[in-house]
Design an enzyme around this catalytic site. Sequence first.
Site, PDB file in Angstrom:
ATOM      1  CE1 TYR A 195      -6.916  14.882  -4.374  1.00 51.22           C
ATOM      2  CE2 TYR A 195      -9.253  15.273  -4.784  1.00 51.22           C
ATOM      3  CZ  TYR A 195      -8.243  14.553  -4.157  1.00 51.22           C
ATOM      4  OH  TYR A 195      -8.571  13.501  -3.344  1.00 51.22           O
TER       5      TYR A 195
ATOM      6  CG  ASN B 249       3.078   7.710   5.891  1.00 58.02           C
ATOM      7  OD1 ASN B 249       2.091   8.111   5.289  1.00 58.02           O
ATOM      8  ND2 ASN B 249       4.279   8.226   5.719  1.00 58.02           N
ATOM      9  CB  SER B 250      -0.919   9.754   7.276  1.00 58.05           C
ATOM     10  OG  SER B 250      -0.889  10.001   5.876  1.00 58.05           O
ATOM     11  N   GLY B 251      -3.803   8.881   7.471  1.00 59.09           N
ATOM     12  CA  GLY B 251      -5.125   8.913   6.874  1.00 59.09           C
ATOM     13  C   GLY B 251      -5.765   7.549   6.728  1.00 59.09           C
TER      14      GLY B 251
ATOM     15  CB  ILE C 198      -0.979   0.008   1.202  1.00 54.73           C
ATOM     16  CG1 ILE C 198      -1.833   1.283   1.219  1.00 54.73           C
ATOM     17  CG2 ILE C 198      -0.260  -0.196   2.523  1.00 54.73           C
ATOM     18  CD1 ILE C 198      -2.985   1.241   2.216  1.00 54.73           C
ATOM     19  CB  THR C 199       1.328   4.048  -2.355  1.00 53.22           C
ATOM     20  OG1 THR C 199      -0.003   4.353  -2.785  1.00 53.22           O
ATOM     21  CG2 THR C 199       1.983   3.099  -3.355  1.00 53.22           C
ATOM     22  N   GLY C 200       1.316   5.261   0.634  1.00 56.46           N
ATOM     23  CA  GLY C 200       0.694   6.218   1.543  1.00 56.46           C
ATOM     24  C   GLY C 200       0.060   5.568   2.747  1.00 56.46           C
TER      25      GLY C 200
END
Length: 275
Positions: free
Chosen positions: A163, A12-14, A8-10
């Site tokens: 975005y 470390n948060s959310g 999984i990328t990202g």
Amino acid sequence: MDNKLVLITGGNSGIGIVAATELAQMGAEVVLACRDTDKTAEALKVINRSAKIPAVNIPVELGNLQSVRDMAAIFIDRYDRLEVLINNAGVFPTKQRMTDDGFEMQIGVNHLSHFLLTNLLLPMLKVSTPSRVITVSSALHKKGTIDFDSFRGMKKYSGSVAYNQSKLANVLFALELSQRLEGTGVTSNVLHPGAVATDIVRDLPWLIRKIIGLMFIAPEKGAETTVMLASDETLNESSGLYYDQCLLDDPSPMGNDEALRQKLWDVSAELVGLA
């Protein structure tokens, strides 16, 4: 999820850290693809408090395509399978920023880095079937358009326009990938997690961040669709679908535009050096 390998990328948060934590609790071997930072180290501590198999991080800078290639090479060297790839990481800078390769940051990180990573890992996904690619988009893709000239920078930058474009690119990529993977045992689905209060809005003014925190749903709620698409065994053969907060939905007509999907694929392949 026992003994299934999840990248999984990202993570470390959310919603990423929530999804990683829940999948690790379910028995998955979770590998993060994040920057090597104190934040990531703390995230691993949180995930590993309840993980059946300790989660690890393979460092990557998604704004640098060579870093993506290096991370993929390390992963391929270290592991012999991959059941679930979650393209989760995203950025939303309020001022125009460029990646190391000269792309507008949002299209570069949110789309092109994941396009490259997925393609590099496809051989591993194909030998690990049934396997899944899950791409995190947004309902805001329905407001997006694709301006290929803007990939190298916008003449007049708008964070929201950039975005929305990157999230439309996520949908186009995921649906085109599904078609190209038909019959392989690898599925590709895309999701809107809901309006989630995460640190993707960290560049916004404090007051706006505070309002978002009050109005948007918690990451725990936002991660539910990702976890469902990663773990629900009834979805082993479901592919080419768009989910909005765990419910099937229709993407925008532009997201379903087959000609645009193919053009974006061809352009992206050339830009990341796969053509």
